[in-house]
Design a protein around this motif. Structure first.
Motif, mmCIF file in Angstrom:
data_model
loop_
_atom_site.group_PDB
_atom_site.id
_atom_site.type_symbol
_atom_site.label_atom_id
_atom_site.label_comp_id
_atom_site.label_asym_id
_atom_site.label_seq_id
_atom_site.Cartn_x
_atom_site.Cartn_y
_atom_site.Cartn_z
ATOM 1 N N VAL A 297 -20.637 -26.866 53.125
ATOM 2 C CA VAL A 297 -19.998 -26.959 51.805
ATOM 3 C C VAL A 297 -18.734 -27.802 51.865
ATOM 4 O O VAL A 297 -18.523 -28.702 51.045
ATOM 5 N N TYR A 298 -17.874 -27.505 52.856
ATOM 6 C CA TYR A 298 -16.634 -28.274 52.964
ATOM 7 C C TYR A 298 -16.915 -29.731 53.317
ATOM 8 O O TYR A 298 -16.199 -30.633 52.886
ATOM 9 N N GLY A 299 -17.949 -29.965 54.128
ATOM 10 C CA GLY A 299 -18.309 -31.335 54.461
ATOM 11 C C GLY A 299 -18.728 -32.122 53.240
ATOM 12 O O GLY A 299 -18.346 -33.286 53.058
ATOM 13 N N THR A 300 -19.524 -31.487 52.373
ATOM 14 C CA THR A 300 -19.938 -32.136 51.130
ATOM 15 C C THR A 300 -18.741 -32.397 50.227
ATOM 16 O O THR A 300 -18.594 -33.473 49.632
ATOM 17 N N MET A 301 -17.853 -31.395 50.132
ATOM 18 C CA MET A 301 -16.648 -31.535 49.316
ATOM 19 C C MET A 301 -15.779 -32.700 49.808
ATOM 20 O O MET A 301 -15.301 -33.527 49.031
ATOM 21 N N LEU A 302 -15.606 -32.775 51.128
ATOM 22 C CA LEU A 302 -14.777 -33.827 51.714
ATOM 23 C C LEU A 302 -15.394 -35.209 51.486
ATOM 24 O O LEU A 302 -14.693 -36.177 51.146
ATOM 25 N N THR A 303 -16.698 -35.317 51.651
ATOM 26 C CA THR A 303 -17.377 -36.602 51.486
ATOM 27 C C THR A 303 -17.224 -37.142 50.068
ATOM 28 O O THR A 303 -16.882 -38.315 49.862
ATOM 29 N N HIS A 304 -17.465 -36.292 49.071
ATOM 30 C CA HIS A 304 -17.371 -36.748 47.685
ATOM 31 C C HIS A 304 -15.941 -37.124 47.323
ATOM 32 O O HIS A 304 -15.697 -38.163 46.686
ATOM 33 N N THR A 305 -14.987 -36.273 47.701
ATOM 34 C CA THR A 305 -13.587 -36.543 47.359
ATOM 35 C C THR A 305 -13.090 -37.803 48.042
ATOM 36 O O THR A 305 -12.410 -38.641 47.428
ATOM 37 N N MET A 306 -13.424 -37.971 49.315
ATOM 38 C CA MET A 306 -12.983 -39.138 50.067
ATOM 39 C C MET A 306 -13.566 -40.419 49.480
ATOM 40 O O MET A 306 -12.872 -41.436 49.335
ATOM 41 N N THR A 307 -14.847 -40.391 49.129
ATOM 42 C CA THR A 307 -15.486 -41.575 48.557
ATOM 43 C C THR A 307 -14.790 -42.002 47.265
ATOM 44 O O THR A 307 -14.489 -43.185 47.059
ATOM 45 N N ASP A 308 -14.508 -41.044 46.395
ATOM 46 C CA ASP A 308 -13.846 -41.368 45.127
ATOM 47 C C ASP A 308 -12.465 -41.972 45.362
ATOM 48 O O ASP A 308 -12.069 -42.935 44.675
ATOM 49 N N ARG A 309 -11.740 -41.435 46.318
ATOM 50 C CA ARG A 309 -10.377 -41.939 46.571
ATOM 51 C C ARG A 309 -10.397 -43.339 47.185
ATOM 52 O O ARG A 309 -9.563 -44.177 46.853
ATOM 53 N N VAL A 310 -11.328 -43.586 48.089
ATOM 54 C CA VAL A 310 -11.412 -44.918 48.700
ATOM 55 C C VAL A 310 -11.839 -45.953 47.663
ATOM 56 O O VAL A 310 -11.340 -47.090 47.665
ATOM 57 N N VAL A 311 -12.737 -45.585 46.758
ATOM 58 C CA VAL A 311 -13.134 -46.496 45.681
ATOM 59 C C VAL A 311 -11.913 -46.884 44.860
ATOM 60 O O VAL A 311 -11.687 -48.075 44.549
ATOM 61 N N ASP A 312 -11.093 -45.902 44.485
ATOM 62 C CA ASP A 312 -9.885 -46.192 43.707
ATOM 63 C C ASP A 312 -8.942 -47.110 44.481
ATOM 64 O O ASP A 312 -8.364 -48.052 43.914
ATOM 65 N N THR A 313 -8.792 -46.846 45.787
ATOM 66 C CA THR A 313 -7.904 -47.669 46.619
ATOM 67 C C THR A 313 -8.374 -49.110 46.668
ATOM 68 O O THR A 313 -7.574 -50.053 46.535
ATOM 69 N N LEU A 314 -9.676 -49.314 46.856
ATOM 70 C CA LEU A 314 -10.211 -50.674 46.964
ATOM 71 C C LEU A 314 -10.184 -51.400 45.624
ATOM 72 O O LEU A 314 -9.887 -52.608 45.557
ATOM 73 N N GLU A 315 -10.491 -50.687 44.542
ATOM 74 C CA GLU A 315 -10.497 -51.327 43.226
ATOM 75 C C GLU A 315 -9.101 -51.775 42.816
ATOM 76 O O GLU A 315 -8.930 -52.825 42.177
ATOM 77 N N THR A 316 -8.087 -50.994 43.176
ATOM 78 C CA THR A 316 -6.713 -51.407 42.853
ATOM 79 C C THR A 316 -6.290 -52.632 43.641
ATOM 80 O O THR A 316 -5.304 -53.297 43.291
ATOM 81 N N ARG A 317 -7.013 -52.950 44.706
ATOM 82 C CA ARG A 317 -6.710 -54.131 45.514
ATOM 83 C C ARG A 317 -7.637 -55.299 45.199
ATOM 84 O O ARG A 317 -7.743 -56.246 45.983
ATOM 85 N N GLY A 318 -8.373 -55.189 44.096
ATOM 86 C CA GLY A 318 -9.148 -56.319 43.621
ATOM 87 C C GLY A 318 -10.587 -56.374 44.072
ATOM 88 O O GLY A 318 -11.292 -57.347 43.780
ATOM 89 N N VAL A 319 -11.073 -55.358 44.786
ATOM 90 C CA VAL A 319 -12.469 -55.348 45.223
ATOM 91 C C VAL A 319 -13.354 -54.969 44.034
ATOM 92 O O VAL A 319 -13.078 -53.974 43.349
ATOM 93 N N PRO A 320 -14.435 -55.722 43.740
ATOM 94 C CA PRO A 320 -15.323 -55.380 42.616
ATOM 95 C C PRO A 320 -15.875 -53.961 42.745
ATOM 96 O O PRO A 320 -16.074 -53.453 43.851
ATOM 97 N N SER A 321 -16.162 -53.342 41.612
ATOM 98 C CA SER A 321 -16.559 -51.935 41.585
ATOM 99 C C SER A 321 -17.781 -51.649 42.445
ATOM 100 O O SER A 321 -17.803 -50.697 43.223
ATOM 101 N N GLY A 322 -18.833 -52.478 42.314
ATOM 102 C CA GLY A 322 -20.052 -52.229 43.086
ATOM 103 C C GLY A 322 -19.814 -52.334 44.571
ATOM 104 O O GLY A 322 -20.277 -51.489 45.350
ATOM 105 N N THR A 323 -19.075 -53.358 44.970
ATOM 106 C CA THR A 323 -18.750 -53.521 46.390
ATOM 107 C C THR A 323 -17.872 -52.372 46.873
ATOM 108 O O THR A 323 -18.049 -51.871 47.987
#
Length: 505
Positions: free
Chosen positions: A397-423
């Motif tokens: 359960v915690y592994g699933t929670m960590l994976t989803h939360t981490m993915t969302d945060r890294v997406v936000d970090t990359l998008e703020t630095r100009g990386v396209p959403s899909g990439t």
């Protein structure tokens, strides 16, 4: 007996420290590596009830020896895993048979210890047993860090000399075997193994299959359905694998519930804290092991205190205090994760460990003291099944929670630095799998724009991982808070003495 079970506790945590080296050499996926960790705990949960029952039927000495042999042979085979396509299957299979050996060994060893001490002295005796064996779980990361500098395969081979000494000590102890002339409930053993395996599989694979997958929910719902069928079968069986009548004792049922919620935090914290230390704090495996040592200083000291409280006042005060202390400790620890300072976190890690230490020995001992007809092996099998099933569910359960939360945060970090959403989504998933599965925080190589952005964003990604782990640690605090509500239902009485079984062998 403490020496005999030392291997089983060390192996609950030693693999997480060596995970990056194992993944690198064998080319495993992060989800596959998580199954290498979880296969051991899942087998423990699935077969502990069987181990406890066999200790009653065959005698604890025979089962201790059998469990030790299964465990050490599996350890050697884990260390001999070949490289190539068969590596993941090989490791998962023999990690599972390691868990089977531990499931045979531990309840039989604990049944021996329980039979030696009268009820009025069991609190301190089992506090020592659980305190020392639990502290050996802290030795796993320390030993793992040192051995990995030589070769990660040594983390499995180190069990060989320990097993040899354990077998010699078991022979010298002249343990008498107490056997029961009853049949083994094979159908029950199969049902409980399938039920627990299916439910944990659903939680574990939710991050891969998705929460909208029919397979995910088939496992999550199907597992409890099989366990329900197991309970119905046990009520109709003359010599059941698990005597469910013991749950009519409200104190025993509460002990089991408190153990369940405590173990949602106890074993998972080693995996998540060690990976956090290596990724967010940029710690070496040895430094990560020392980071976990703070937790165990609190655990070891509080275990002895909890045993004394049990002997004097019963299990309820120790469980209530432990749940409160642990919940506060994990919550405060979670709040400090984003400071990225190991030094600032140690008081809260120790406080969280103290809470768990106050719970485990009193709850486990009180449950064993309520054994029906002094069937210590069977009741130990029940409590340890609950404990290890909870640990497997917690990891999933915690592994699933960590994976989803981490993915969302890294997406936000990359998008703020100009990386396209899909990439950004594709890269974020790769980064999350690499980090959460095996603590791989190496700086990306390459000359492309995404690789350059990733190198520039590594400090932010380490913070993203710390923030994602906060949700995991807050979840552990919530689990202990629920455990406190369960502890309030304990009647507060103390178990009376039971008559040990008559030796027949």
């Amino acid at each position: 007996m403490m020496f005999a079970v030392a291997m089983t506790f060390i192996d609950q945590t030693i693999v997480s420290i060596a995970a990056p080296d194992i993944v690198s050499e064998l080319g495993l996926s992060s989800s596959g590596m998580q199954w290498v960790v979880n296969a051991y705990l899942l087998a423990l949960a699935a077969f502990f009830a069987l181990g406890g029952r066999l200790a009653d039927l065959w005698g604890p000495r025979r089962v201790v020896v059998a469990g030790t042999l299964v465990f050490v042979i599996s350890s050697v085979l884990c260390g001999c895993v070949p490289t190539g396509d068969a590596a993941l299957t090989w490791l998962i299979v023999f990690r599972a048979t390691q868990g089977l050996g531990a499931a045979l060994l531990f309840p039989a060893a604990l049944a021996v210890v329980v039979a030696v001490f009268p009820v009025e002295r069991r609190g301190r005796a089992l506090a020592l047993f659980f305190g020392v064996t639990g502290a050996l779980t802290a030795l796993g990361p320390l030993l793992g860090g040192w051995l990995t500098d030589w070769t990660w395969r040594a983390i499995f081979w180190v069990n060989v000399p320990v097993a040899v000494v354990a077998l010699i000590l078991t022979a010298l102890a002249r343990i008498s075997d107490r056997r029961r002339d009853e049949t083994l409930d094979v159908r029950g053993a199969l049902l409980i193994a399938v039920g627990m395996g299916a439910s944990v599989l659903g939680f574990q694979q939710a991050s891969v299959w998705g929460w909208d997958s029919a397979a995910t929910w088939a496992c999550i719902a199907g597992g409890p359905a099989v366990l329900y069928a197991f309970c119905r079968l046990e009520l109709r069986t003359r010599h059941p694998l698990v005597n469910l009548a013991v749950f009519r004792d409200r104190a025993f049922a509460v002990d089991a519930l408190v153990l369940f919620f405590a173990m949602l935090a106890f074993v998972p914290v080693f995996f998540f804290a060690s990976v956090y230390a290596q990724v967010s704090l940029s710690a070496s495996p040895n430094q990560a092991a020392l980071y976990l040592l703070y937790f165990f200083i609190g655990f070891a000291l509080a275990s002895q205190w909890g045993g004394r409280i049990l002997d004097r006042r019963g299990a309820r005060p120790a469980m209530k205090t432990g749940c409160v202390v642990g919940a506060v400790g994990f919550a405060l620890w979670a709040g400090k994760l984003t400071d990225l300072s190991m030094h600032d976190q140690w008081p809260y890690a120790a406080l969280a460990g103290a809470g768990i230490g106050l719970i485990l020995a009193p709850a486990s001992t009180d449950a064993v003291n309520r054994a029906i007809d002094a069937s210590y092996g069977e009741v130990t099998g029940i409590t340890q099944t609950v404990r290890n099933y909870a640990a497997s569910v917690g990891l999933a359960v915690y592994g699933t929670m960590l994976t989803h939360t981490m993915t969302d945060r890294v997406v936000d970090t990359l998008e703020t630095r100009g990386v396209p959403s899909g990439t950004a989504h594709s890269v974020a998933q790769d980064v999350t799998q690499a980090i959460t599965g095996n603590a791989d925080a190496r700086t990306p190589t390459g000359t492309g724009p995404v690789a350059t952005t990733m190198r520039d964003a590594m400090s932010a990604i380490r913070m993203d991982f710390a923030e994602a782990n906060q949700w995991v640690f807050y979840g552990m605090a919530v689990a202990l808070a629920v455990g406190f509500l369960c502890a309030l239902r304990h009647p507060g009485d103390r178990a009376t003495a039971t008559t040990p079984e008559t030796p027949q062998g």
